[in-house]
Design an enzyme around this catalytic site. Structure first.
Site, mmCIF file in Angstrom:
data_model
loop_
_atom_site.group_PDB
_atom_site.id
_atom_site.type_symbol
_atom_site.label_atom_id
_atom_site.label_comp_id
_atom_site.label_asym_id
_atom_site.label_seq_id
_atom_site.Cartn_x
_atom_site.Cartn_y
_atom_site.Cartn_z
ATOM 1 N N CYS A 74 0.875 -1.172 0.000
ATOM 2 C CA CYS A 74 0.000 0.000 0.000
ATOM 3 C C CYS A 74 0.914 1.224 0.000
ATOM 4 O O CYS A 74 1.786 1.342 0.880
ATOM 5 C CB CYS A 74 -0.857 -0.029 1.260
ATOM 6 S SG CYS A 74 -1.801 1.484 1.546
ATOM 7 N N HIS A 187 -4.055 -0.109 -5.996
ATOM 8 C CA HIS A 187 -5.337 -0.376 -6.662
ATOM 9 C C HIS A 187 -5.289 -0.022 -8.159
ATOM 10 O O HIS A 187 -6.052 -0.573 -8.947
ATOM 11 C CB HIS A 187 -6.465 0.459 -6.031
ATOM 12 C CG HIS A 187 -6.965 -0.052 -4.714
ATOM 13 N ND1 HIS A 187 -6.228 0.011 -3.552
ATOM 14 C CD2 HIS A 187 -8.155 -0.639 -4.372
ATOM 15 C CE1 HIS A 187 -6.936 -0.500 -2.554
ATOM 16 N NE2 HIS A 187 -8.100 -0.899 -3.022
#
Ligand code: DGL
Length: 268
Positions: A74, A187
């Protein structure tokens, strides 16, 4: 350290699966334990303090799975929590920002680099800082794309709304003449083709996942804990919506049906 111990990987949701996909490709014998914080996604709009607290809980959870290394899959948590967590953990821990910046620095020809990321990642200025360590003359243009994460989490990969948002976010960035764009949120590789359609074929899109897996393998080899034979196992945990997560994971990972378990992450 047990060579058969798993690699712990985490993200706020499904984004980190793009890193798991790359680990499966490049380190095909490694066992993996993944945690997606689906109850608390998105991370990108939250404060540094909260991201550190969430990341610390996840690291404590992963430690109960006896992981031999941790990948923060992340960008937001890498930007805000990595430096704090490194001295707190007794296994190696790496993020995705350094590998992503390194790839972009190598890829650019005209020295103009765009960085797409969450509000947190772009606001932290971390990509600009690291890219300027490679070359202070680089022009780095950051663009926060806060709606991409909910669109991806909702599985709206090819949806016209996603196409419209990509156009709004990317067109102003293209006006700077960037020749390289970092997908600075795990993402975003999931909507890579939508992004590609907006920016055209002459821009290099950097997915930090590839270089992260390279760095991970190098790290494990150096420490003598790289697992290079035997069938791997993959285990998945989330803080909410296990069935939805499983069906998403099954659609993007090259492995047998994924089963996902719920974890009360606040207890860690
Ligand atoms: N996928 C994460 C990142 O790379 C977090 C996105 C979010 O939860 O906002 O930044």
């Amino acid at each position: 350290m047990d060579i058969n111990a798993p690699i712990g990987v985490f993200d706020s949701g499904v984004g980190g699966l793009t890193v798991v996909r790359e680990i499966i490709r490049q380190l095909p014998n490694e066992n993996v334990v993944y945690f997606g914080d689906t109850a608390r996604v998105p991370y990108g709009s939250k404060s540094r303090e909260i991201i550190i607290e969430y990341s610390r809980q996840i690291v404590h959870f992963l430690k109960t799975k006896k992981v031999k290394a941790i990948v923060i899959a992340c960008n937001t948590a890498s930007a805000y929590a990595l430096d704090t967590l490194i001295p707190e953990v007794d296994v190696p821990i790496i993020g995705v920002v350094l590998p992503g910046a390194k790839t972009a620095a190598k890829a650019t020809v005209n020295g103009k680099i765009g960085v797409l990321g969450t509000t947190g990642t772009i606001g932290s200025g971390i990509y600009t800082k690291i890219l300027h360590e490679y070359n202070p003359a680089f022009m780095v243009v950051g663009k926060a794309c806060p709606l991409f994460v909910p669109l991806v989490e909702e599985g709206m990969i090819d949806d016209p709304v996603t196409v419209e948002m990509a156009s709004r976010y990317l067109k102003p960035l293209m006006a700077y003449g960037v020749d390289t764009i970092v997908l600075g949120c795990t993402h975003y590789p999931l909507i890579r083709s939508t992004i590609r359609n907006v920016v055209g074929d002459n821009v290099t899109l950097v997915n930090p996942a590839y270089e992260t897996a390279v760095s991970l393998r190098t790290l494990l080899q150096k420490q003598g804990i790289y697992r290079d034979c035997g069938e791997p196992t993959y285990r998945f945990y989330v803080s909410d919506g296990a069935a939805k997560f499983s069906s998403f994971a099954n659609s993007i990972l090259p492995v047998e049906l994924v089963e996902t378990r719920l974890v009360p992450i606040e207890e860690y």
